[in-house]
Design a protein around this motif. Structure first.
Motif, PDB file in Angstrom:
ATOM      1  N   PHE A 168       0.856  -1.349   0.087  1.00 27.59           N
ATOM      2  CA  PHE A 168      -0.081   0.006  -0.042  1.00 27.59           C
ATOM      3  C   PHE A 168       0.770   1.359   0.135  1.00 27.59           C
ATOM      4  N   GLY A 169       2.342   1.076  -0.348  1.00 30.88           N
ATOM      5  CA  GLY A 169       2.878   2.451  -0.226  1.00 30.88           C
ATOM      6  C   GLY A 169       4.326   2.176  -0.647  1.00 30.88           C
ATOM      7  N   THR A 170       4.931   3.100  -1.121  1.00 34.46           N
ATOM      8  CA  THR A 170       6.523   3.060  -1.550  1.00 34.46           C
ATOM      9  C   THR A 170       7.122   4.140  -0.816  1.00 34.46           C
ATOM     10  N   ILE A 171       8.362   3.812  -0.381  1.00 38.24           N
ATOM     11  CA  ILE A 171       9.182   4.561   0.503  1.00 38.24           C
ATOM     12  C   ILE A 171      10.179   5.546  -0.296  1.00 38.24           C
ATOM     13  N   SER A 172      10.251   6.726   0.001  1.00 39.57           N
ATOM     14  CA  SER A 172      11.031   7.697  -0.457  1.00 39.57           C
ATOM     15  C   SER A 172      12.515   7.419  -0.664  1.00 39.57           C
ATOM     16  N   ASP A 173      13.261   8.056  -1.254  1.00 35.16           N
ATOM     17  CA  ASP A 173      14.794   7.798  -1.235  1.00 35.16           C
ATOM     18  C   ASP A 173      15.587   8.057   0.011  1.00 35.16           C
ATOM     19  N   GLU A 174      15.091   9.326   0.696  1.00 34.81           N
ATOM     20  CA  GLU A 174      15.671   9.479   1.781  1.00 34.81           C
ATOM     21  C   GLU A 174      15.328   8.639   3.171  1.00 34.81           C
ATOM     22  N   GLY A 175      13.707   7.958   2.909  1.00 30.88           N
ATOM     23  CA  GLY A 175      13.453   7.255   3.947  1.00 30.88           C
ATOM     24  C   GLY A 175      14.194   5.782   3.614  1.00 30.88           C
ATOM     25  N   MET A 176      14.619   5.350   2.194  1.00 29.40           N
ATOM     26  CA  MET A 176      15.270   4.255   2.350  1.00 29.40           C
ATOM     27  C   MET A 176      16.722   4.313   2.857  1.00 29.40           C
TER      28      MET A 176
END
Length: 274
Positions: free
Chosen positions: A232-240
């Protein structure tokens, strides 16, 4: 008077008795010596068996120790990686639960994002409201109630699958909001060949259909899983970057599945419409 013949016979008898006594004594000593030898041999045999049996166990232990020594040159246990996270913000986990899934209030055609402000850094997630409306609506509801605030991310896997699991108010892996939501978006185009790609956020469940609650997992490395967990979601580059920092600190058991060594606490979770 004792005749010479009688004297001779008496001496012969005494000599015979002395010989018999010596032979009896010799036989007694021989029996004692043999018994002692047998006893010693028995002890040696038992001891040898015990040493052999113990030796097998010690050999196995030693083999494991040596194998470990080959991987880690130091004889001492390896130290944990430094905790890359800060102390949690002041506050307590809320324990409120609800009997029914919340009524649908989100706009399925709008864009929603979720921010997890964690002790390790912020993790921004683009939510899939159109593909997983029940899930996104539930997270919007729970975040608005402060349900996720001050909760620990209780599980990190580093072997086979590579995920950080969060969303349990008990921090033990058995908590939830009191209701379940349906599975959604299990045919998402990102799920190819039974693989959840890095950057995916998906619902945890009990293994039964439609058993999701509030627990979810964040995938930091491609992970082979059947398409049974609502993406249900995709993590941002910063979040990764934050997520990989958490993963690099490892987990507590050393077996690839346990509590993260990093102090991962969601200080605050918010869902916003954009």
């Amino acid at each position: 008077m004792v005749s010479q013949e009688q004297r001779r016979r008496q001496l012969a008898r005494e000599k015979f008795l002395r010989q018999q006594q010596r032979r009896t004594s010799a036989r007694r000593k021989a029996r004692m010596r043999n018994a002692a030898i047998a006893s010693v041999l028995g002890v040696i045999l038992i001891g040898s068996v015990a040493l052999y049996t113990t030796g097998v166990v010690l050999k196995d232990d030693d083999s494991k120790t040596n194998a470990g020594a080959e991987v880690t040159p130091s004889a001492s246990a390896p130290s944990k990686a430094p905790d890359p996270c800060d102390k949690p913000a002041d506050g307590k986990v809320k324990t409120q639960t609800w009997e029914k899934e919340p009524a649908m209030t989100i706009d399925k055609s709008a864009k929603y994002t979720m921010k997890l402000e964690t002790t390790c850094g912020d993790i921004d997630i683009a939510l899939k409201a159109e593909a997983a409306p029940h899930t996104v609506n539930s997270f919007d509801f729970l975040a608005g109630k402060g349900f996720f605030d001050h909760t620990k991310c209780h599980r990190l896997t580093t072997n086979g699958i590579f995920v950080l699991q969060c969303g349990d108010p008990t921090g033990q892996g058995n908590g939830g909001p009191g209701y379940n939501i349906p599975d959604e978006n299990l045919k998402d185009k990102s799920l190819k060949d039974n693989m959840y790609p890095a950057g995916t956020v998906a619902m945890a469940n009990t293994g039964q259909p439609n058993s999701g609650g509030s627990q979810f997992f964040l995938v930091y490395q491609n992970s082979p899983l059947p398409p049974s967990y609502t993406p249900f979601g995709t993590i941002s580059d910063e979040g990764m970057t934050v997520l990989k920092k958490i993963a690099a600190a490892g987990e507590s058991t050393g077996a690839g599945d346990g509590a993260p060594n990093a102090t991962v606490v969601i200080d605050k979770a918010t869902v916003a419409k954009s």
